[in-house]
Design a protein around this motif. Structure first.
Motif, PDB file in Angstrom:
ATOM      1  N   HIS A 177      11.284   0.071  -3.224  1.00  0.00           N
ATOM      2  CA  HIS A 177      10.816   1.454  -3.873  1.00  0.00           C
ATOM      3  C   HIS A 177       9.600   1.812  -3.293  1.00  0.00           C
ATOM      4  N   SER A 178       9.588   3.174  -3.066  1.00  0.00           N
ATOM      5  CA  SER A 178       8.396   3.883  -2.783  1.00  0.00           C
ATOM      6  C   SER A 178       7.916   4.237  -4.274  1.00  0.00           C
ATOM      7  N   THR A 179       6.796   3.410  -4.578  1.00  0.00           N
ATOM      8  CA  THR A 179       6.482   3.425  -6.199  1.00  0.00           C
ATOM      9  C   THR A 179       5.615   4.573  -6.306  1.00  0.00           C
ATOM     10  N   THR A 180       5.151   5.298  -5.375  1.00  0.00           N
ATOM     11  CA  THR A 180       4.566   6.741  -5.279  1.00  0.00           C
ATOM     12  C   THR A 180       5.346   7.842  -6.205  1.00  0.00           C
ATOM     13  N   LYS A 181       6.875   7.607  -6.526  1.00  0.00           N
ATOM     14  CA  LYS A 181       7.717   8.303  -6.845  1.00  0.00           C
ATOM     15  C   LYS A 181       7.689   8.336  -8.320  1.00  0.00           C
ATOM     16  N   PHE A 182       9.017   8.187  -8.779  1.00  0.00           N
ATOM     17  CA  PHE A 182       9.092   7.966 -10.319  1.00  0.00           C
ATOM     18  C   PHE A 182       8.536   6.884 -10.921  1.00  0.00           C
ATOM     19  N   LEU A 201      18.674   8.561   6.499  1.00  0.00           N
ATOM     20  CA  LEU A 201      17.673   7.843   5.910  1.00  0.00           C
ATOM     21  C   LEU A 201      16.378   8.541   5.598  1.00  0.00           C
ATOM     22  N   TYR A 202      15.642   8.076   4.655  1.00  0.00           N
ATOM     23  CA  TYR A 202      14.191   8.726   4.512  1.00  0.00           C
ATOM     24  C   TYR A 202      13.491   8.726   6.006  1.00  0.00           C
ATOM     25  N   GLY A 203      12.913  10.138   6.132  1.00  0.00           N
ATOM     26  CA  GLY A 203      12.342  10.264   7.202  1.00  0.00           C
ATOM     27  C   GLY A 203      11.452   9.112   7.974  1.00  0.00           C
ATOM     28  N   CYS A 236      18.097  -2.537  -0.218  1.00  0.00           N
ATOM     29  CA  CYS A 236      18.561  -1.113  -0.800  1.00  0.00           C
ATOM     30  C   CYS A 236      17.395  -0.222  -1.301  1.00  0.00           C
ATOM     31  N   ASP A 237      17.173   0.608  -0.894  1.00  0.00           N
ATOM     32  CA  ASP A 237      16.063   1.628  -1.181  1.00  0.00           C
ATOM     33  C   ASP A 237      16.391   2.303  -2.571  1.00  0.00           C
ATOM     34  N   ASN A 238      15.793   1.925  -3.456  1.00  0.00           N
ATOM     35  CA  ASN A 238      16.181   2.474  -4.987  1.00  0.00           C
ATOM     36  C   ASN A 238      15.191   3.522  -5.504  1.00  0.00           C
ATOM     37  N   THR A 239      14.568   4.113  -4.515  1.00  0.00           N
ATOM     38  CA  THR A 239      13.392   4.968  -5.120  1.00  0.00           C
ATOM     39  C   THR A 239      14.112   6.095  -5.821  1.00  0.00           C
ATOM     40  N   PHE A 240      15.095   6.839  -5.485  1.00  0.00           N
ATOM     41  CA  PHE A 240      15.849   7.974  -6.022  1.00  0.00           C
ATOM     42  C   PHE A 240      16.297   7.457  -7.473  1.00  0.00           C
ATOM     43  N   ALA A 241      17.018   6.503  -7.407  1.00  0.00           N
ATOM     44  CA  ALA A 241      17.676   5.891  -8.651  1.00  0.00           C
ATOM     45  C   ALA A 241      16.631   5.348  -9.744  1.00  0.00           C
ATOM     46  N   LEU A 263      20.603   0.042   2.916  1.00  0.00           N
ATOM     47  CA  LEU A 263      21.052   1.217   2.366  1.00  0.00           C
ATOM     48  C   LEU A 263      20.049   1.995   1.461  1.00  0.00           C
ATOM     49  N   GLU A 264      20.547   3.163   1.416  1.00  0.00           N
ATOM     50  CA  GLU A 264      19.791   4.154   0.572  1.00  0.00           C
ATOM     51  C   GLU A 264      20.569   4.925  -0.259  1.00  0.00           C
ATOM     52  N   THR A 265      20.689   4.919  -1.700  1.00  0.00           N
ATOM     53  CA  THR A 265      21.877   5.384  -2.488  1.00  0.00           C
ATOM     54  C   THR A 265      21.096   5.746  -3.718  1.00  0.00           C
ATOM     55  N   ALA A 318      -0.824   8.042  -7.076  1.00  0.00           N
ATOM     56  CA  ALA A 318      -1.177   7.064  -6.029  1.00  0.00           C
ATOM     57  C   ALA A 318       0.057   6.669  -5.039  1.00  0.00           C
ATOM     58  N   ILE A 319      -0.132   6.300  -3.706  1.00  0.00           N
ATOM     59  CA  ILE A 319       0.736   6.055  -3.049  1.00  0.00           C
ATOM     60  C   ILE A 319       1.080   4.471  -3.196  1.00  0.00           C
ATOM     61  N   GLY A 320       2.292   3.823  -3.058  1.00  0.00           N
ATOM     62  CA  GLY A 320       2.673   2.730  -3.187  1.00  0.00           C
ATOM     63  C   GLY A 320       3.766   2.195  -3.012  1.00  0.00           C
ATOM     64  N   GLY A 321       4.195   0.837  -2.801  1.00  0.00           N
ATOM     65  CA  GLY A 321       5.622   0.485  -2.395  1.00  0.00           C
ATOM     66  C   GLY A 321       5.813  -0.939  -3.121  1.00  0.00           C
ATOM     67  N   ALA A 325       0.694  -1.019  -0.064  1.00  0.00           N
ATOM     68  CA  ALA A 325      -0.135  -0.164   0.006  1.00  0.00           C
ATOM     69  C   ALA A 325       0.804   1.414  -0.131  1.00  0.00           C
ATOM     70  N   SER A 326       2.144   1.164   0.477  1.00  0.00           N
ATOM     71  CA  SER A 326       2.994   2.352   0.317  1.00  0.00           C
ATOM     72  C   SER A 326       4.396   1.894   0.654  1.00  0.00           C
ATOM     73  N   GLY A 327       5.355   2.779   0.402  1.00  0.00           N
ATOM     74  CA  GLY A 327       6.829   2.473   0.496  1.00  0.00           C
ATOM     75  C   GLY A 327       7.062   2.008   1.707  1.00  0.00           C
ATOM     76  N   MET A 328       6.642   2.681   3.018  1.00  0.00           N
ATOM     77  CA  MET A 328       6.968   2.439   4.192  1.00  0.00           C
ATOM     78  C   MET A 328       6.535   1.056   4.476  1.00  0.00           C
ATOM     79  N   ALA A 329       4.981   0.793   4.003  1.00  0.00           N
ATOM     80  CA  ALA A 329       4.779  -0.608   4.271  1.00  0.00           C
ATOM     81  C   ALA A 329       5.503  -1.586   3.749  1.00  0.00           C
ATOM     82  N   ALA A 330       6.113  -1.479   2.402  1.00  0.00           N
ATOM     83  CA  ALA A 330       7.113  -2.434   2.052  1.00  0.00           C
ATOM     84  C   ALA A 330       8.342  -2.546   3.050  1.00  0.00           C
ATOM     85  N   ILE A 331       8.752  -1.400   3.542  1.00  0.00           N
ATOM     86  CA  ILE A 331       9.974  -1.436   4.239  1.00  0.00           C
ATOM     87  C   ILE A 331       9.963  -2.142   5.623  1.00  0.00           C
ATOM     88  N   THR A 332       8.624  -2.015   6.021  1.00  0.00           N
ATOM     89  CA  THR A 332       7.893  -2.579   7.270  1.00  0.00           C
ATOM     90  C   THR A 332       7.858  -4.067   7.067  1.00  0.00           C
TER      91      THR A 332
HETATM   92  C1  LIG Z   1       9.028   8.519  -0.323  1.00  0.00           C
HETATM   93  C2  LIG Z   1      10.004   7.602  -0.035  1.00  0.00           C
HETATM   94  C3  LIG Z   1       9.620   6.531   1.146  1.00  0.00           C
HETATM   95  C4  LIG Z   1       8.364   6.116   1.737  1.00  0.00           C
HETATM   96  O1  LIG Z   1       7.446   5.920   0.403  1.00  0.00           O
HETATM   97  P1  LIG Z   1       5.844   6.097   0.869  1.00  0.00           P
HETATM   98  O2  LIG Z   1       5.386   5.653  -0.491  1.00  0.00           O
HETATM   99  O3  LIG Z   1       5.651   7.435   1.085  1.00  0.00           O
HETATM  100  O4  LIG Z   1       5.484   5.151   1.996  1.00  0.00           O
HETATM  101  C5  LIG Z   1      10.825   5.716   1.195  1.00  0.00           C
HETATM  102  N1  LIG Z   1      11.994   5.945   0.701  1.00  0.00           N
HETATM  103  C6  LIG Z   1      12.374   6.950   0.161  1.00  0.00           C
HETATM  104  C7  LIG Z   1      13.645   7.075  -0.535  1.00  0.00           C
HETATM  105  C8  LIG Z   1      11.171   7.947  -0.393  1.00  0.00           C
HETATM  106  O5  LIG Z   1      11.615   8.930  -1.139  1.00  0.00           O
END
Ligand SMILES: *Cc1c(COP(=O)(O)O)cnc(C)c1O
Length: 401
Positions: A213-218, A117-119, A191-196, A162-164, A225-228, A91-98
């Motif tokens: 990934h936070s699929t919410t982003k790119f 790290l991401y907040g 590795c959180d690959n959201t930025f790349a 890691l987040e890079t 939509a929010i997703g992960g 349902a979100s990136g945070m859910a995937a990390i959890t």
């Molecule tokens: C936004 C973000 C998350 C969290 O994702 P949500 O979809 O907001 O829960 C995690 N890691 C990075 C790097 C992000 O930018």
């Protein structure tokens, strides 16, 4: 492990990967708005439950619209690699990390990670997981000797997280070197690959076990939509212990959001090319501007991690930050003058988004804390969109006057 055998180009996999023909010949996989699935017979129900027969049972466990997005992203993260991976959409990136942290770690285990790290991840790792006996060791993982020292001295470290590149100064760590170290000390690497995005960087290629990934982003790309997603190369583990945790805790993605995500990924390559080309021009513009003290962009040779980023990323990406000479008030004034660019947190949308951490996301964080993360009063974070570069530059220029 099975090879991702496709001989197709990256863009073709992004468009077609994961798609299955639909029974009604719909061109796009429909949004399966159905909470449960029908068994033709009691025996079929039994076989689905035991896994002898593939098929959907209940939408918290899986849904065809969701499956398409999962398979598409897993194919892109393993593109050209000699391995198979399985993704679980959340349902979100945070859910995937959890799911990742709580399904692979137990009481007494530790993760090794870095600053900035991401907040949300920071909050989870430092405030929530410790209540369950899982804690974090934080170090500057750009220093490989220090990383090894930490791994060697604390054998309860079970995962490198890691987040890079990382927010907000775009610090990068060496994925291949850290994965090699982790293997030596029997540690998993995530590795959180959201930025790349998988277009610019493939952590699995360097030896990582999990990608988030936070699929919410790119990947969604349009801010709709929010997703992960959690992707793992140990497919069996993804299907068993991790899958079971996910199915039980219930952070499943909605099929509507998965549908939006699938359509978004189809244009990821063209969007990223434009995001990146724009970011390069904007970084060059800001770098020579009299009102700007410093630009953090790994595409500039002045960035301390320029070499690592160039080694493991196709391009420096579309995120940058810069420091205004006039501190907190300078940052506030600049933000208020923006006309085309949008004042908002988040990233990965078609439009350019800017935020001022000192007055927004990190307003209530003590100064010493902020400095640890590289957040100074005049720091502006920027996600470069796909508008016409000259228009973005003109807007920044008038706001910097
Ligand atoms: C936004 C973000 C998350 C969290 O994702 P949500 O979809 O907001 O829960 C995690 N890691 C990075 C790097 C992000 O930018």
């Amino acid at each position: 492990m099975k090879k991702n055998t496709t001989s197709k180009g990256w863009g073709s996999v992004a468009v077609h990967g994961g798609h299955r023909p639909d029974a009604a010949h719909a061109h796009l996989t429909p949004i399966y708005a159905s909470s449960t699935y029908v068994f033709d017979s009691a025996e079929q129900g039994m076989h689905r439950f035991t896994g002898q027969e593939p098929g959907y049972i209940y939408a918290r466990w899986g849904n065809p619209t969701v499956t398409e997005a999962e398979e598409k992203i897993a194919l892109l993260e393993t593109y050209g690699l000699n391995l198979e991976a399985k993704g679980i959409l959340h349902a979100s990136g945070m859910a995937a990390i959890t799911t990742l942290l709580m399904s692979t770690l137990s009481q007494g285990d530790k993760i090794l990670s870095h600053f900035s790290l991401y907040g949300g991840t920071d909050e989870l790792v430092h405030r929530i997981l410790p209540r369950f006996g899982i804690s974090a060791v934080i170090g500057d993982l750009r220093d490989l000797d220090r990383a090894e020292e930490l791994l060697k001295s604390d054998r309860s470290i079970k995962m490198l997280y890691l987040e890079t590149p990382a927010n907000p100064t775009l610090q990068c760590v060496d994925l291949a070197a850290l994965c090699a170290l982790a293997k030596k000390y029997n540690c998993l690497v995530a590795c959180d690959n959201t930025f790349a995005t998988p277009y610019l960087q493939q952590p699995l290629a360097h030896g990582a076990d999990f990608v988030i990934h936070s699929t919410t982003k790119f990947l969604n790309g349009h801010g709709t939509a929010i997703g992960g997603i959690l992707i793992g190369k140990d497919v069996e583990r993804m299907k068993t212990s991790i899958g079971k945790f996910f199915r039980t805790t219930g952070a499943c993605a909605s099929p509507f959001d998965a549908y939006l995500l699938t359509q978004g990924i189809k244009t990821l390559e063209v969007r990223m090319d434009k995001h990146c080309a724009n970011a390069e021009q904007i970084a060059a513009f800001l770098d020579q501007h009299a009102a700007v003290a410093r630009v953090n962009y790994t595409g500039l040779s002045s960035h301390p991690d320029h070499v690592i980023a160039s080694k493991q990323m196709r391009h420096a990406g579309a995120l940058l930050s810069f420091e205004l000479k006039n501190g907190l008030q300078g940052g506030i004034d600049f933000m208020n003058k923006l006309q085309l660019c949008v004042r908002a947190v988040s990233l990965g949308t078609c439009d350019t988004l800017l935020s001022h951490p000192a007055s927004m996301t990190h307003f209530s964080v003590p100064k010493e804390e902020k400095e640890k993360y590289g957040i100074t009063d005049g720091l502006i974070r920027m996600h470069v969109g796909i508008e016409t570069a000259a228009d973005i530059i003109a807007d920044l220029d008038q706001a910097l006057q």
